[in-house]
Design a protein around this motif. Sequence first.
Motif, mmCIF file in Angstrom:
data_model
loop_
_atom_site.group_PDB
_atom_site.id
_atom_site.type_symbol
_atom_site.label_atom_id
_atom_site.label_comp_id
_atom_site.label_asym_id
_atom_site.label_seq_id
_atom_site.Cartn_x
_atom_site.Cartn_y
_atom_site.Cartn_z
ATOM 1 N N ASP A 118 0.833 -1.208 0.000
ATOM 2 C CA ASP A 118 0.000 0.000 0.000
ATOM 3 C C ASP A 118 0.864 1.252 0.000
ATOM 4 O OD1 ASP A 118 -2.314 -1.460 -0.018
ATOM 5 O OD2 ASP A 118 -2.785 -1.161 2.105
ATOM 6 N N VAL A 119 1.976 1.218 0.762
ATOM 7 C CA VAL A 119 2.872 2.379 0.816
ATOM 8 C C VAL A 119 3.470 2.634 -0.556
ATOM 9 C CG1 VAL A 119 5.015 3.267 1.799
ATOM 10 C CG2 VAL A 119 3.372 2.085 3.270
ATOM 11 N N TYR A 120 3.834 1.557 -1.277
ATOM 12 C CA TYR A 120 4.377 1.713 -2.625
ATOM 13 C C TYR A 120 3.350 2.391 -3.541
ATOM 14 C CZ TYR A 120 6.408 0.514 -7.166
ATOM 15 O OH TYR A 120 6.927 0.581 -8.438
ATOM 16 N N ALA A 121 2.102 1.884 -3.519
ATOM 17 C CA ALA A 121 1.049 2.482 -4.350
ATOM 18 C C ALA A 121 0.838 3.944 -3.985
ATOM 19 C CB ALA A 121 -0.254 1.703 -4.188
ATOM 20 N N PHE A 122 0.926 4.254 -2.681
ATOM 21 C CA PHE A 122 0.788 5.646 -2.260
ATOM 22 C C PHE A 122 1.927 6.488 -2.819
ATOM 23 C CE2 PHE A 122 2.007 9.039 0.661
ATOM 24 C CZ PHE A 122 0.843 9.780 0.691
ATOM 25 N N GLY A 123 3.142 5.933 -2.839
ATOM 26 C CA GLY A 123 4.269 6.667 -3.411
ATOM 27 C C GLY A 123 4.067 6.971 -4.875
ATOM 28 N N ILE A 124 3.549 5.976 -5.634
ATOM 29 C CA ILE A 124 3.272 6.199 -7.061
ATOM 30 C C ILE A 124 2.201 7.274 -7.222
ATOM 31 C CG2 ILE A 124 2.445 5.126 -9.183
ATOM 32 C CD1 ILE A 124 5.185 4.135 -8.341
ATOM 33 N N MET A 125 1.167 7.216 -6.387
ATOM 34 C CA MET A 125 0.082 8.197 -6.470
ATOM 35 C C MET A 125 0.580 9.591 -6.120
ATOM 36 S SD MET A 125 -3.692 7.977 -4.692
ATOM 37 C CE MET A 125 -3.145 8.500 -3.059
ATOM 38 N N THR A 126 1.469 9.698 -5.139
ATOM 39 C CA THR A 126 2.030 11.000 -4.769
ATOM 40 C C THR A 126 2.865 11.558 -5.913
ATOM 41 O OG1 THR A 126 2.089 10.287 -2.466
ATOM 42 C CG2 THR A 126 3.381 12.241 -3.039
ATOM 43 N N PHE A 127 3.661 10.683 -6.572
ATOM 44 C CA PHE A 127 4.417 11.095 -7.756
ATOM 45 C C PHE A 127 3.468 11.682 -8.806
ATOM 46 C CE2 PHE A 127 6.213 10.506 -11.933
ATOM 47 C CZ PHE A 127 7.561 10.773 -11.804
ATOM 48 N N GLU A 128 2.325 11.011 -9.028
ATOM 49 C CA GLU A 128 1.364 11.472 -10.025
ATOM 50 C C GLU A 128 0.732 12.795 -9.622
ATOM 51 O OE1 GLU A 128 -2.464 9.740 -12.561
ATOM 52 O OE2 GLU A 128 -1.592 8.567 -10.936
ATOM 53 N N MET A 129 0.437 12.973 -8.329
ATOM 54 C CA MET A 129 -0.127 14.247 -7.882
ATOM 55 C C MET A 129 0.840 15.391 -8.151
ATOM 56 S SD MET A 129 -2.298 13.599 -4.374
ATOM 57 C CE MET A 129 -1.114 12.604 -3.464
ATOM 58 N N LEU A 130 2.132 15.176 -7.931
ATOM 59 C CA LEU A 130 3.127 16.243 -8.079
ATOM 60 C C LEU A 130 3.465 16.524 -9.537
ATOM 61 C CD1 LEU A 130 5.509 15.163 -5.191
ATOM 62 C CD2 LEU A 130 4.143 17.269 -5.237
ATOM 63 N N THR A 131 3.450 15.487 -10.384
ATOM 64 C CA THR A 131 3.936 15.636 -11.763
ATOM 65 C C THR A 131 2.836 15.621 -12.811
ATOM 66 O OG1 THR A 131 4.230 13.256 -12.089
ATOM 67 C CG2 THR A 131 6.072 14.469 -11.086
ATOM 68 N N GLY A 132 1.672 15.103 -12.452
ATOM 69 C CA GLY A 132 0.589 15.018 -13.429
ATOM 70 C C GLY A 132 0.670 13.795 -14.315
ATOM 71 N N ARG A 133 1.572 12.865 -14.044
ATOM 72 C CA ARG A 133 1.688 11.636 -14.827
ATOM 73 C C ARG A 133 2.218 10.518 -13.948
ATOM 74 N NH1 ARG A 133 6.902 10.805 -18.417
ATOM 75 N NH2 ARG A 133 6.609 8.802 -17.364
ATOM 76 N N PRO A 142 4.783 7.353 -13.169
ATOM 77 C CA PRO A 142 6.205 7.182 -13.483
ATOM 78 C C PRO A 142 6.463 6.140 -14.562
ATOM 79 C CG PRO A 142 5.670 6.176 -11.362
ATOM 80 C CD PRO A 142 4.469 6.951 -11.771
ATOM 81 N N PHE A 143 5.595 5.139 -14.651
ATOM 82 C CA PHE A 143 5.802 4.073 -15.629
ATOM 83 C C PHE A 143 4.602 4.009 -16.563
ATOM 84 C CE2 PHE A 143 7.942 2.207 -11.718
ATOM 85 C CZ PHE A 143 9.193 2.719 -12.059
ATOM 86 N N PRO A 170 11.622 7.712 -10.638
ATOM 87 C CA PRO A 170 12.451 8.919 -10.652
ATOM 88 C C PRO A 170 11.974 9.933 -9.620
ATOM 89 C CG PRO A 170 10.935 8.914 -12.500
ATOM 90 C CD PRO A 170 10.791 7.567 -11.841
ATOM 91 N N ALA A 171 12.811 10.903 -9.351
ATOM 92 C CA ALA A 171 12.416 11.963 -8.430
ATOM 93 C C ALA A 171 11.346 12.828 -9.071
ATOM 94 C CB ALA A 171 13.633 12.823 -8.080
ATOM 95 N N PRO A 172 10.296 13.171 -8.349
ATOM 96 C CA PRO A 172 9.250 14.026 -8.939
ATOM 97 C C PRO A 172 9.790 15.344 -9.477
ATOM 98 C CG PRO A 172 8.483 13.054 -6.885
ATOM 99 C CD PRO A 172 9.937 12.716 -6.993
ATOM 100 N N SER A 173 10.866 15.870 -8.861
ATOM 101 C CA SER A 173 11.406 17.154 -9.311
ATOM 102 C C SER A 173 11.968 17.092 -10.719
ATOM 103 C CB SER A 173 12.501 17.633 -8.345
ATOM 104 O OG SER A 173 13.557 16.690 -8.296
#
Length: 643
Positions: free
Chosen positions: A198-213, A215-216, A234-237
């Motif tokens: 669940d933490v991994y999925a949350f990390g992917i979702m947070t990446f998407e919130m910050l970048t709009g896409r 990661p994979f 990758p880093a969201p930045s």
Amino acid sequence: MNSVPSDPFIGRTLDERYLVRSRIARGGMAMVYLGNDLRLQRRVAIKVMHQHLVEDENFTRRFEREARSAAMLGHANVVGVFDQGADGGVPYLVMEYLPGITLRELLKQQRRLTVDQTLEIGEAVLSGLAAAHAAGLVHRDVKPENVLLADDGRIKIGDFGLARAVSANTTTGQALLGTIAYLSPELVTRGIADERSDVYAFGIMTFEMLTGRQPFRGEQAMQIAYQHAHSDVPAPSSLAPETPPELDEFVRWCAERDPSLRPLDAAQALEALRAIRNGGGPGDTRILPRTGAIGTTTPSTTVLSGAEQGALQASTAPSAERPSSAPATAVDRARRAGARRARRGGWLAAALVVLIALAGGVGWWWGQGPGSQVTVPDVAGEELDAATLTLEELSLTVETDKCSSLEVEKGRAVGTEPAAGSRVDRESTVTLCRSTGPAKLDVPTLNGLPLEEAQRAIEEARFRVGEVVEERFDGGERGTVILALGSNGKGLGETYSEQGRIDLIVSAGSVPDVAGQTVEAATESLEAVGLSVDADANVEEHHGEVPEGSVIAMVDPGRELRVGDGVGVRISLGPELFEIPDVAELPLQEAIDTLEQAGFSPSSGVLETFRDFARATGTEPAAGERVPAGTEVVVRARVSLDF
């Protein structure tokens, strides 16, 4: 245009308590409706399993598990489940109704979120997940579609349909579940899930919130799954430069491929996120080299000196890695603790993990991945975009085609090929049929046909026989078709919609000739053909040939007559009578002229040679009598030469 088939649940009252009002959303497993709890007088969301999934025990168990999982939490950031039941054998859940939008809809509106928005939503989601993890539950389907943003500002995570109690080796059972874009590497390769998934999925979702896409990305689900297992997030930045370094580090920590390097659960991730949000987050944002591939242990992660770190990064880290010179942070310490746990298994564990990963990958491919089969859902009557999304969520490739339909409104989905209920391989192509409405068919020639023959021709041409809307006295053969009409009451063109209703106008023949008949006989004749004789419409008039009391003719109605119309008749008063004027003592010629002017035919026995010497003495018939115009009147006269 025919309407879309009505939803069988809208308007229904479930268990004499929950009145279903309207649709809210459609998911891969269920339809969600807005309803009313008649007992407690409150609005609720009612989740009803799709009919085609009811026979699948796995889906039914997942559906029932969602009710138990969510009901046992009772957390402010988890959508509440109030009740569970079944109507007509179809399971349903009664949930808290939250008017608002999903995180997915917010991302579509804004493309990507601000750092503050991300932190606020992330903290709420982790709070809900932490409650689930504390209760021994793993959500296993964390994604933006399952995060609800209420109009009043509340943020909740829902859809615990994939949740299961945590055990030493929590697996997916017979199938890998969840959305591929958010699945952790261990779920992809081994079908194993715990809180860290669940933490991994949350990390992917947070990446998407910050970048709009995400990661994979890839054209097929297997491509995305492979990247989860073999590529670092990758880093969201790198896509959103405004992302602060500590949030970069947090996302990559949550999305570590090796679960032992991630936060232990949502509670630990929540503690770190709150520290970042409150300004007390890590000051060091460096990312240690990642030498361990999926399924292997990571070498020692002891703290290196600045020089050692620089040398190590120069030889192993990508050029995009950040420089490291600051002291270790809380995130680093957690990462190193995870690395120490990972070393305990040694290389033997690494070899075993690789073998398990290979076996799990093969099992996933044939069990639930692209090599597996799925049931084609019934999407008839749905909006085309919604039907397409439903099919694509099952990893099916959708092609659209056009077809006519009597039941489905133009533009909506008629069905699929293969048909609903069929079992097909994932990634296979399903043709989705878009309704063009009823087919346009050629209209047969109907004018001049006898009624029964015309009705047969209508049915054979795949139209519907309507009514005989009018019988018209046109002088033609009684019972033959004069005109065919469409549903709009107008004449038909060359083509008409399949199963469209066709009404007919037919001939009533000729109006009978009633001249010379008595009024009673004329009435019977006219009523026999469907006309109604109205006594108030009758008129009386003189007629020189028709006897008094007989019918001269029908009153001209000034319109084309139809069966059922009211008519009148002209009744003879016999010839009109005129009074013979008194011409006695008038000069004979003047008397004759007077009678002619009165409309009679005068005659006299006096020769014309003597008429100037004669006077009228009377007439036959006598003056004052009434006789028909044109009657011969004999003028009696006397001749006197004294004139």
